[in-house]
Every structure is written in C-alpha cells, then in structure tokens.
Write an enzyme that holds these catalytic residues in place. Structure first.
Site, PDB file in Angstrom:
ATOM      1  N   LYS A 116       1.223  -1.603  -0.386  1.00 48.78           N
ATOM      2  CA  LYS A 116       0.043  -0.034  -0.024  1.00 48.78           C
ATOM      3  C   LYS A 116       1.277   1.264  -0.434  1.00 48.78           C
ATOM      4  O   LYS A 116       1.407   1.754   0.293  1.00 48.78           O
ATOM      5  CB  LYS A 116      -0.777   0.258   0.990  1.00 48.78           C
ATOM      6  CG  LYS A 116      -2.121   1.239   1.198  1.00 48.78           C
ATOM      7  CD  LYS A 116      -3.442   0.778   2.564  1.00 48.78           C
ATOM      8  CE  LYS A 116      -4.289   1.951   2.589  1.00 48.78           C
ATOM      9  NZ  LYS A 116      -5.018   1.915   0.786  1.00 48.78           N
ATOM     10  N   ALA A 117       1.500   1.077  -1.299  1.00 51.37           N
ATOM     11  CA  ALA A 117       2.632   2.495  -1.384  1.00 51.37           C
ATOM     12  C   ALA A 117       2.121   3.635  -1.676  1.00 51.37           C
ATOM     13  O   ALA A 117       0.950   3.845  -2.768  1.00 51.37           O
ATOM     14  CB  ALA A 117       3.290   2.352  -2.202  1.00 51.37           C
TER      15      ALA A 117
END
Length: 289
Positions: free
Chosen positions: A158-159
């Site tokens: 979850k960048a």
C-alpha cells in the site's frame, strides 16, 4: 472537524511522541516528497476499537519492506501509537491514518539508505466516503489509466506512489459527474476502483476480480469471509469488461468505503439489491460488535 487538514486542533503521534497538530511537519527535502518512498494504512475505529488494527499494522510493515524500508517500530508499538493518538483527541469513532516514509537525511538522490524511516499516526472524524451513495449507490466512470503489470511495481504494497493514477482518475471521473472510476488492469480485465475493491452479483452468486495485480484489501477479505459464512458462492476470477452487462448488483469495499453499493458504471446499471444491502448491514454489525 472541518477546514484545511494542516490547520486543526488536536494531536498527531509522530516518531514516538504526541505533537500539536499544526507542528506535525516535515522538511521540504524529505525523500518521500520527491521520490514517493512512503507507505500508509487507512483504518477505522468503531466504539473505541480499531477494526483489524493489528492486520493493518502488519501490512504497513510488509509494505515498507517491499519498498526496501524497515519501520523502526513493531506491530505492538504501532498499535499503541494509534490508541495513544485516539485517546489524546478524545475519539472513539474515527478514521486512522498511519504513514511511514523516508525522511530528510544525508541522501537526496534516488538512493536513500542514509535517511531515516519515520512514522506518524493521525486521525480524523470521517463519515461516509461516498456520501449519499452509501444508500443510493455510487456512480463510476471507467478510467483511461490501467493497473500496471506487477512485474513493474510492488502491487502488494500500500504505497503512496501507486495512488498517483487514482487521484488523476478520480478527478477525471468527478469532472464527468461520477463519484469514482473503475480501473481495468494492464491485461484489460476489471480490477478495482481508485480506493476500493469491487464485487458483482449474478444469479445469486458473487464475482470479484482476482487480486493478482492490486492490493488484496482487508475489507475485501473480510467481506468474502462473511459471504462464505452465509453459504454464498464467491468466484475470485478474471472478469472481462463485457461481463459488466450481465451483472445485476455491484458494490465496493474498503476501509473508507466500508460496503458501498454501486448503481452505475458508465453505461451499465445495477440495482441496490437485497444481497448488497444484507452484506452492508452484516459488515456494519461486525465492525461495531
């Protein structure tokens, strides 16, 4: 809470201590600002308890590791930080945002091994992510951008950088009168919305895109489990865009979205049917149990 997110009363947990909201700042040469070296989590606290908080904290650490960063706090320490932040602000129902990033340091090129990895936890009171669509059904456009090949990005992280096309696509959708956009993946299959996973109903069975090129959301996994407990068949598979015309119901899932019905995807219409309402109510009961 209202107004600009940088000008509010309250406390934010930052690098081990609670600081005044307006003082929770970073330097302009923070590596993450220039190179997107940042990961985050979105969580909701209901009745004083963060739903699946430990799973979110563990995913935050995994996301960081996929970006070659090591967060200097354990899952237990991150959990304590979240609850310290909530207590300091007097919240029992709130959205929680944990974010880790490469800060300013000795490096300012692409490489940043000498720069510290920092962590902050903020929160705010947030209602329905899609507003009235929670009952009436959200309307989605179809994005021109596609979810990329996982050989080009760490799709399991979850960048922050992976959300660039999400912002662009949501803006374009809003300009056209929609509330969100649906992505196809790099192969042309149905993928997800800009900040939520998607489900469809056909003949009493549920179909959802296989999470092989996008984040397998915690809410997504929770809803699949709830459906199976109800004895409903769930197909996790590749879905062709042409199949949109065959589905009867549709909904989105995500921490912010929770379970939100979809009434339209461009030229395709869906009913906010009994199964959609039932799973939304079941999820609501679960998170507040």
């Amino acid at each position: 809470m209202s107004g600009s997110y940088d000008d509010r009363d309250g406390k934010i947990w930052m690098d081990g201590q609670l600081v005044d909201w307006r003082d929770a700042n970073v330097h302009i040469l923070t590596h993450a600002l220039h190179y997107a070296s940042s990961v985050f989590e979105g969580e909701r606290c209901y009745n004083g308890k963060i739903f699946k908080g430990e799973e979110h904290s563990a995913r935050l650490r995994r996301s960081a590791q996929l970006l070659d960063m090591e967060i200097p706090y354990s899952v237990e320490e991150i959990e304590k930080a979240k609850y310290d932040m909530l207590k300091a602000n007097g919240w029992t129902d709130a959205y929680v945002r944990a974010v880790a990033w490469r800060g300013a340091g000795e490096d300012m090129g692409v490489s940043a091994r000498k720069n510290p990895v920092r962590l902050a936890v903020a929160g705010w009171e947030w209602g329905n992510y899609y507003g009235d669509a929670k009952m009436q059904g959200a309307k989605l456009d179809i994005a021109k951008w596609r979810r990329p090949d996982p050989r080009t990005i760490p799709a399991e992280a979850k960048a922050a950088g992976l959300y660039m096309i999400c912002t662009m696509s949501k803006h374009a959708a809003e300009d056209r009168g929609y509330s969100d956009a649906l992505f196809m993946d790099w192969r042309g299959y149905v993928a997800e919305a800009t900040g939520a996973n998607i489900f469809f109903v056909k003949d009493g069975e549920v179909h959802t895109p296989k999470a092989d090129v996008f984040l397998n959301g915690i809410t997504r996994q929770t809803v699949i489990g709830l459906l199976k407990e109800k004895g409903i068949t769930v197909h996790e598979r590749l879905i062709e865009p042409t199949e949109l015309a065959e589905f009867e119901q549709c909904w989105l899932t995500g921490t912010a979205a929770e379970v939100t019905p979809v009434s339209q995807i461009r030229d395709f219409n869906f009913e906010v049917g009994a199964l959609t309402r039932d799973i939304a109510e079941t999820y609501e009961k679960l998170v507040r149990a």
